[in-house]
Design an enzyme around this catalytic site. Structure first.
Site, mmCIF file in Angstrom:
data_model
loop_
_atom_site.group_PDB
_atom_site.id
_atom_site.type_symbol
_atom_site.label_atom_id
_atom_site.label_comp_id
_atom_site.label_asym_id
_atom_site.label_seq_id
_atom_site.Cartn_x
_atom_site.Cartn_y
_atom_site.Cartn_z
ATOM 1 N N ASP A 194 -9.824 -2.467 -6.337
ATOM 2 C CA ASP A 194 -9.016 -1.559 -5.524
ATOM 3 C C ASP A 194 -8.876 -0.265 -6.322
ATOM 4 O OD1 ASP A 194 -6.999 -0.207 -4.166
ATOM 5 O OD2 ASP A 194 -5.636 -1.921 -4.054
ATOM 6 N N SER A 213 0.837 -1.191 0.000
ATOM 7 C CA SER A 213 0.000 0.000 0.000
ATOM 8 C C SER A 213 0.884 1.258 0.000
ATOM 9 C CB SER A 213 -0.956 -0.058 1.198
ATOM 10 O OG SER A 213 -1.970 0.896 1.061
ATOM 11 N N HIS A 265 -8.235 -4.375 -1.864
ATOM 12 C CA HIS A 265 -6.950 -3.845 -1.415
ATOM 13 C C HIS A 265 -6.387 -4.637 -0.229
ATOM 14 C CE1 HIS A 265 -3.852 -0.836 -0.957
ATOM 15 N NE2 HIS A 265 -4.171 -0.647 0.308
#
Lengths: 366, 336
Positions: free
Chosen positions: B277, B183, B307
């Protein structure tokens, strides 16, 4: 799992936890989980080992909380078990180090409910869990022992447990209704822990079961012959016995027989079934019975003859038929003259009884 | 149908799952955890941190019950304050039994530049160290909005430089170093890889970019579409860049690596991309930009995933597959 997921064990309110558990298994079903996904999700959410066992469909899967398969093939004795309620005998479980958690029962219960849907989706209805071809092969005399053993395993039968073949015949028009009632019979037998596999073979439904007895109260319009108890590899012999027994259930006007016949209860009568049907039909005594029947559409003469052969005396026959014994005597005299021999002697009654049985065996099944 | 979770009203941020989950074609196992997902209120940093800390504390209690992996040593260490920087805590994961010098990975946790600690990715780092047989170093980089760009970026690059300088003492072959992150950590890894190229820093064996934040322009189709996806959506994405971006002497692309003027000469990349995502398309575009610049790319797009799915549901088959892809890629890149 980690901080972005509530831990099941960390939710204080049981009702709130239950709502989330229900939602989780609903999600699995809605997103078309397979059995692996079901078991991994249960293990992951419950943070313990989870498993599923379906002996009929040959499913055994156990995974730990990290989603990896556990090689063991046994259900630990400490497990929280839940039965899959589809009559298949399948079950699911959670196994937690240190004993069951407070929510394990509800997780297992929801897992079992999801399993019923998922197993049905993947393998088809519990009654037809397997390829009918496998059952046909197991019953066939034309396959090698190796192939037969493979089919037996595939169908969930082990060499440790004897089986019987059963031949079911549906008579009458509503065959789809009858098919459903056979499925429910299958479920009933499975619910008691026995294995039963069912497949349609030609005009018959064939079943193999570990059950020692088939419930004698068959659904209407179904007749069944039950084969002898054998090892699974000898299934073709039991199937032959079942089909033979089935011929003794044929009903004719005036000749009523129970819908369920076990080959083992036939004793030496089984020898009568060894003759080709054409030969039976050509026999003088069988033709003589045929002639009586042809002039007796209501079946009352055949019924009287059958009752007399079984009862052995005019008086007992009269009592059974609610007739005066002189009326019975008149009918027997009439039948004797039609058959060409005196029925009211022990030898004549015996001869007539054999003839009636051969006449029954000379009929088509439906 | 999934039921709405009742009774959570007095705890406004403990539940996000109110839909039926069917608007997206989720992988079944990933869908199953959604009723347990804790919504992080990303628009309120203090509350977001409180919620995350609460969940992490519970998680650490769970981890404490599990046996530690005996194959990996976990040590905390501090890089002392230097010019313009504060003390930087780092965590070092070392395979317990090793015979030769090892490759190493510098790995950055996620959390939108605002959340996250060294604990977040401890399990993943232990897994890498054990399975890849490499040293893993992870910094507790400074977080926005108190410390916007370039604080985290500097801390991450500093960790890489420290490893390059001190690695030999840790038994690391400094010729075999990779960077990686998940991320926002993936975004940091991509930026660190660019800076390593620009400043003629270490020759990186791999940049491992898991669901990375790469592009502050918010102009992709996936960002426009995924406004209600679990764990990360277009709203949190926008808030993140507002917290993180700040004026600095560095070029803007060190904050948002997709803005780079050139992708030539960057380290080979492994990109993991989740289908559902908002960050999906920027990862695909980044992969294409790298390939056009002749940088080798391995890319995995996992259908039905959201995600950071392998973070939230590591037991799922698709997470295990993703993790295996990461281990394979690292193993190949860090091989002597």
């Amino acid at each position: 799992m980690h901080g972005l997921l509530l831990r099941l064990s960390g939710i204080d309110a049981e009702a709130e936890a239950a709502v989330r558990v229900i939602a989780a298994f609903d999600q699995l079903v809605a997103h078309r989980a397979d059995t692996g996904a079901l078991v991994r999700a249960a293990a992951g959410l419950a943070e313990c080992t989870a498993g599923i066992h379906d002996p009929l469909r040959g499913v055994f899967l156990s995974v730990s909380s990290d989603g990896r398969s556990v090689p063991s093939r046994v259900i630990p004795a400490t497990s929280t078990l839940a039965k899959v309620d589809d009559g298949s005998g399948a079950e699911v479980w959670l196994d937690r180090v240190g004993g069951p958690g407070p929510l394990d029962a509800i997780v297992a219960e929801r897992m079992a409910a999801a399993a019923a849907i998922i197993l049905d989706r993947i393998f088809g209805s519990a009654s037809y869990a397997i390829d009918p071809g496998a059952l046909e092969l197991l019953l066939s005399e034309q396959v090698s022992d190796v192939d037969r053993a493979r089919c037996a395993r595939l169908l969930g039968f082990s060499e440790a447990r004897t089986i019987r073949a059963v031949a079911f015949l549906c008579v009458g028009p509503q065959r789809d209704v009858i098919t459903r009632s056979l499925e429910s019979l299958t479920s009933q037998i499975r619910a008691s822990g026995d294995i039963m596999q069912l497949a349609k073979i030609g005009d018959l439904f064939a079943a193999i079961t570990t059950a020692d007895q088939i419930p004698p109260e068959l659904p209407a319009q179904i007749r069944a012959g039950v084969g002898q108890k054998v090892d699974p590899l000898k299934a073709p012999a039991s199937w032959a016995g079942a089909r033979t027994a089935l011929r003794f259930t044929v009903n004719l006007p005036g000749l009523k027989r129970p819908p369920l016949q076990s080959v083992e209860d036939l004793g030496p009568l089984i020898a009568l079934a060894n003759h080709p049907i054409d030969e039976l039909r050509a026999m003088d005594d069988v033709q003589a019975i045929n002639n009586v029947a042809a002039n007796d559409p209501s079946g009352e003469h055949i019924h009287t003859l059958d009752a007399f052969c079984r009862a052995g005396s005019l008086r007992r026959t009269a009592a059974e038929l609610y007739l005066h014994h002189t009326s019975v005597a008149a009918r027997i005299a009439h039948i004797s003259s039609a058959l060409g021999y005196a029925v009211d002697t022990p030898d004549g009654a015996f001869r007539a009884r054999i003839a009636l049985t051969l006449w029954q065996l000379s009929q088509d099944l439906d | 149908m999934a039921a709405e979770v009742e009774g959570a009203a007095h705890k406004p941020h403990t539940s996000t799952f109110t839909g039926n989950g069917l608007q997206y074609n989720y992988d079944a196992e990933l869908a199953a955890v959604l009723p347990f997902n804790v919504k992080i209120p990303f628009d309120n940093v203090a509350e977001a941190r409180r919620v995350e800390a609460e969940g992490m504390a519970e998680q650490l209690r769970a981890r404490a019950e599990l046996p530690k992996d005996p194959n990996v040593l976990v040590q905390d260490h501090v890089l002392p304050a230097a010019a313009g920087s504060a003390d930087l805590p780092i965590r070092i994961y070392t395979p317990a039994r090793r015979t030769t010098s090892l490759g190493a990975l510098v790995f950055f946790h996620g959390g939108g530049y605002v959340l996250g600690t060294l604990d977040n990715e401890e399990l993943r780092c232990v897994h890498y160290a054990a399975r890849v047989n490499c040293v893993v170093v992870s910094p507790d980089y400074r977080l926005a909005p108190e410390h916007p760009f370039p604080a985290a970026f500097d801390d991450c690059y500093r960790t890489l430089c420290w490893l390059t300088g001190e690695g030999a003492h840790l038994g690391v072959d400094v010729g075999r170093i990779a960077v990686g992150g998940i991320s926002s950590g993936g975004g940091l890894a991509a930026s660190v890889a660019q800076r390593a190229r620009d400043e003629h820093g270490p020759d990186l064996a791999l940049q491992l970019l898991l669901y990375p934040t790469l592009d502050s322009r918010l102009r992709t189709v996936s960002n426009a579409r995924f406004t209600d996806t679990p764990l990360w959506d277009a709203h949190s994405n926008r808030a993140m860049w507002e917290y993180y971006l700040a004026e600095s002497d560095y070029p803007a692309w060190y904050a948002a690596p997709a803005l780079a003027e050139s992708f030539e000469g960057l380290a080979p990349a492994m990109l993991a991309v989740a289908e559902l995502d908002p960050l999906r398309d920027e990862a695909l575009e980044y992969a294409l930009a790298l390939l056009k610049a002749n940088v080798s790319v391995e890319m995995h797009l996992y259908a039905g995933t959201y995600h950071a799915f392998d973070y939230i549901a590591p037991f799922a088959q698709i997470s295990q597959r993703a993790l295996a892809d990461q281990v394979n890629s690292l193993t190949k890149a860090l091989r002597s």
